[in-house]
Design a protein around this motif. Structure first.
Motif, PDB file in Angstrom:
ATOM      1  N   VAL A 135       0.883  -1.072  -0.515  1.00  0.00           N
ATOM      2  CA  VAL A 135       0.081   0.340  -0.358  1.00  0.00           C
ATOM      3  C   VAL A 135       0.747   0.956  -0.175  1.00  0.00           C
ATOM      4  N   GLU A 136       2.349   0.616   0.265  1.00  0.00           N
ATOM      5  CA  GLU A 136       3.100   2.286   0.438  1.00  0.00           C
ATOM      6  C   GLU A 136       3.885   2.261  -0.840  1.00  0.00           C
ATOM      7  N   TRP A 138       5.470   0.646  -2.977  1.00  0.00           N
ATOM      8  CA  TRP A 138       6.537   0.136  -3.876  1.00  0.00           C
ATOM      9  C   TRP A 138       6.167  -2.137  -3.932  1.00  0.00           C
ATOM     10  N   TYR A 259      -7.572   2.894   4.887  1.00  0.00           N
ATOM     11  CA  TYR A 259      -7.226   1.806   4.852  1.00  0.00           C
ATOM     12  C   TYR A 259      -8.729   1.157   5.443  1.00  0.00           C
ATOM     13  N   ASP A 270      -6.958   6.211  -5.157  1.00  0.00           N
ATOM     14  CA  ASP A 270      -5.450   7.113  -4.026  1.00  0.00           C
ATOM     15  C   ASP A 270      -5.783   7.228  -3.100  1.00  0.00           C
ATOM     16  N   HIS A 271      -4.759   6.344  -2.278  1.00  0.00           N
ATOM     17  CA  HIS A 271      -4.400   6.358  -0.278  1.00  0.00           C
ATOM     18  C   HIS A 271      -4.093   8.068  -0.321  1.00  0.00           C
ATOM     19  N   PRO A 272      -5.485   8.580   0.608  1.00  0.00           N
ATOM     20  CA  PRO A 272      -4.957  10.305   0.661  1.00  0.00           C
ATOM     21  C   PRO A 272      -3.876  11.103   1.109  1.00  0.00           C
ATOM     22  N   ARG A 273      -2.679  10.107   1.205  1.00  0.00           N
ATOM     23  CA  ARG A 273      -1.531  10.683   1.277  1.00  0.00           C
ATOM     24  C   ARG A 273      -0.998  10.342  -0.142  1.00  0.00           C
ATOM     25  N   TRP A 274      -1.043   9.416  -1.050  1.00  0.00           N
ATOM     26  CA  TRP A 274      -0.065   9.423  -2.137  1.00  0.00           C
ATOM     27  C   TRP A 274      -1.124   9.399  -2.760  1.00  0.00           C
ATOM     28  N   THR A 275      -0.242   8.889  -4.453  1.00  0.00           N
ATOM     29  CA  THR A 275      -1.423   8.327  -5.291  1.00  0.00           C
ATOM     30  C   THR A 275      -1.324   6.501  -5.253  1.00  0.00           C
ATOM     31  N   LYS A 278       0.750   4.505  -9.333  1.00  0.00           N
ATOM     32  CA  LYS A 278       2.662   4.034  -9.778  1.00  0.00           C
ATOM     33  C   LYS A 278       2.942   3.613  -8.143  1.00  0.00           C
ATOM     34  N   ARG A 280       6.918   1.469  -6.992  1.00  0.00           N
ATOM     35  CA  ARG A 280       8.409   1.752  -7.351  1.00  0.00           C
ATOM     36  C   ARG A 280       8.479   0.056  -7.025  1.00  0.00           C
ATOM     37  N   ILE A 282      11.094  -2.479  -6.337  1.00  0.00           N
ATOM     38  CA  ILE A 282      11.782  -2.939  -4.841  1.00  0.00           C
ATOM     39  C   ILE A 282      13.488  -3.458  -6.670  1.00  0.00           C
ATOM     40  N   ALA A 286      13.381   3.737 -12.296  1.00  0.00           N
ATOM     41  CA  ALA A 286      11.098   4.089 -13.260  1.00  0.00           C
ATOM     42  C   ALA A 286      10.544   3.568 -12.473  1.00  0.00           C
ATOM     43  N   ARG A 287       9.464   3.923 -11.881  1.00  0.00           N
ATOM     44  CA  ARG A 287       8.400   3.955 -11.398  1.00  0.00           C
ATOM     45  C   ARG A 287       7.458   3.162 -12.301  1.00  0.00           C
TER      46      ARG A 287
ATOM     47  N   GLN B 115      10.523  11.653 -10.184  1.00  0.00           N
ATOM     48  CA  GLN B 115      11.438  12.099 -12.188  1.00  0.00           C
ATOM     49  C   GLN B 115      11.252  13.008 -12.293  1.00  0.00           C
ATOM     50  N   ARG B 128      -1.896  16.838  -1.940  1.00  0.00           N
ATOM     51  CA  ARG B 128      -1.489  16.103  -0.699  1.00  0.00           C
ATOM     52  C   ARG B 128      -1.204  17.246   0.558  1.00  0.00           C
TER      53      ARG B 128
END
Lengths: 313, 217
Positions: A135-136, A138, A259, A270-275, A278, A280, A282, A286-287, B115, B128
């Motif tokens: 959910v973060e 990655w 959550y 989206d999560h309220p604090r991030w998209t 996309k 990453r 590991i 590039a995302r 990026q 945000r």
């Protein structure tokens, strides 16, 4: 329902050369790094003694490669052993996951307490390579080993009233030092709708990379639901209970607006604090775009037909 | 009078000749670690910052921004309590390093994390709150960095310059709100930093309350 494996993996486990050239060019152009560093760029080698990925790929994209063992076993969330992503590997070292009993109860005809070995014995252990999306934002590609949850549930014979499955992690602060902190409510609980739980992609994992599950990854038994965010994959399970009402799940209890219960991977919500559009991967620079249901849309979308996925995040 | 705590001796400490140079070298070290660490992780998979070096490096540089803000705000209390007036002239250095670290933090976010996807950068900024607040902090730090030269101080005049540079308190608050909002769940670290800031603020309020009102601050 039939699950079709997608393209088999190519033999190369290294990051594609094109991506390397890309990130080298990007950084060099950005003028961030000295020429020496750029000249020294080398592809990520698998450690010499690290195990090789084994298993049948499910739902992998053509450029999906298994994430190296070091990252799979060294970077994850398991708050029972600390909140940093390197904490589980460090603080779960002394955890002893044997002997282990699993309780199956609730709305089932055949409830019982089982020694882990007896619990696993009737089922076929399989190696399957799945995509994994946290959910973060990655992600990884992980070669799991495990049994189908559906197998366990069928054996327990849910009664007609059973609509959901609730899972519970071991609650023992002596063995899981992170439980001494109040960062989450213990024990960790999770849930699935019964039809989700019966879906043949859902695993009760007992291993990764063809080896027994390392403690930090949720030894000796954890849930794997590849089309949902990683936190649904409850670790070190001691209880599986069939219930008639939607169970609570720990992260939903902790932050209900962030959550949900379903937590299906969805690039459009989206999560309220991030998209969540996309992610990453590991080991990659590039995302990547996040795929609906983490790439398992063809298989699982029908489970949610007619549902508002924005409402039921 | 006996001086069992060594208080007198501590007050008598003068500025070592090498202090300015050491300060600058030491202040550059985290930046070098951050940049070299991320670079070697991205290019050579060294895992210095673990498996997700861009995120870890971004957080590392953000933490150092907060630390340099703390050091900047610690100069005055130390100077007043210990009588180390020579510390005063290093406050600018520390403040400028805080600004340099916030720029590195932002560059890591914009160049390596997002990026330079301008759509994403603007969407983040619009949607945000913690990014909005962080950016507001950077925007407010910029005039402080720009007016840090001797010439600018002269041009502004001490009083107006001082008034402008009180923005550093707003910056500290914005930085801490940004930190609290960015953390997923474990608030231990931001709570530690917030406590230190609270102590530094309390020191100033306490001193101010004990000063006669007629004396300009």
């Amino acid at each position: 329902m039939l699950i079709r494996p997608s393209d088999p993996l190519t033999s190369s486990e290294t990051t594609p050369e094109s991506m390397y050239l890309n990130r080298r060019e990007f950084l060099a152009a950005a003028g961030i790094l000295g020429a020496g560093l750029v000249a020294g760029a080398a592809p990520r080698p698998a450690g010499a003694q690290d195990p090789q990925a084994v298993g049948k790929p499910f739902g992998l994209q053509s450029d999906d490669k298994p994430t190296p063992w070091k990252d799979v076993t060294g970077y994850n969330n398991f708050y029972e052993f600390g909140t940093d992503k390197s904490d589980p590997a460090e603080y779960a070292k002394g955890f002893v996951p044997r002997p282990w009993t699993v309780q199956v109860d609730g709305l089932v005809a055949k409830s019982g307490q089982f020694q882990l070995e007896d619990f696993l014995k009737p089922s076929v252990v399989e190696d399957r390579i799945y995509r994994h999306r946290c959910v973060e934002a990655w992600s990884m590609v992980i070669p799991w080993r495990g049994i189908m949850l559906a197998d366990v549930l069928k054996r327990a014979q849910p009664t007609p009233a059973a609509k959901y499955v609730e899972f519970t992690t071991l609650h023992d602060a002596k063995r899981m030092p992170g439980q001494r902190s109040g960062v989450l409510q213990w024990p960790y609980v999770e849930g699935l709708r019964l039809d989700e739980a019966m879906y043949p992609l859902v695993l009760l994992a007992t291993g990764v990379y063809g080896r027994d599950l390392p403690n930090q990854n949720g030894a000796p038994l954890r849930l794997v639901v590849p089309w949902k965010y990683g936190f649904k994959g409850i670790k070190s399970i001691v209880r599986i209970r069939l219930v008639d009402k939607q169970p609570r799940n720990t992260w939903n209890l902790s932050a209900p607006q962030e959550y949900g219960f379903y937590s299906n991977v969805n690039p459009e919500v989206d999560h309220p604090r991030w998209t969540q559009a996309k992610e990453r991967r590991i080991g990659e620079f590039a995302r990547r775009p996040t795929l609906m249901f983490n790439g398992y849309k063809d298989q699982v979308a029908s489970l949610y037909s007619g549902m508002d996925l924005r409402q039921n995040y | 009078m006996n001086d069992t705590l060594g208080w007198k001796r501590l007050r008598a400490v003068r500025e070592p000749r090498w202090f300015a140079a050491l300060l600058i070298v030491a202040a550059c070290l985290p930046a070098l670690v951050g940049i070299a660490g991320m670079g070697s992780d991205i290019l050579r998979d060294t895992r210095f910052f673990g498996s997700n070096p861009i995120k870890a490096g971004e957080h590392f540089l953000g933490q150092w921004t907060i630390r340099f803000l703390i050091l900047t705000l610690a100069v005055t209390p130390l100077r007043q309590q210990l009588g180390w007036n020579w510390l005063a002239k290093h406050r600018r250095t520390l403040g400028l390093f805080a600004f340099a670290y916030v720029m590195l933090h932002w560059l890591t976010y914009a160049l390596l994390d997002v990026q330079l996807d301008w759509g994403d950068l603007l969407r983040d900024l619009a949607k945000r709150p913690y990014i909005m607040i962080g950016m507001a902090g950077i925007v407010l730090m910029t005039p402080l960095a720009v007016t840090s030269t001797k010439g600018m101080i002269r041009r502004f005049g001490g009083k107006r310059w001082n008034a402008l540079h009180r923005l550093v308190y707003v910056v500290a608050v914005l930085g801490m709100i940004h930190f609290f909002m960015a953390v997923k769940k474990d608030l231990t670290e931001p709570i530690v930093y917030a406590t230190v800031f609270a102590g530094l603020f309390a020191f100033r309020l306490f001193r101010r309350s004990r000063r006669p009102a007629t004396v300009p601050s």
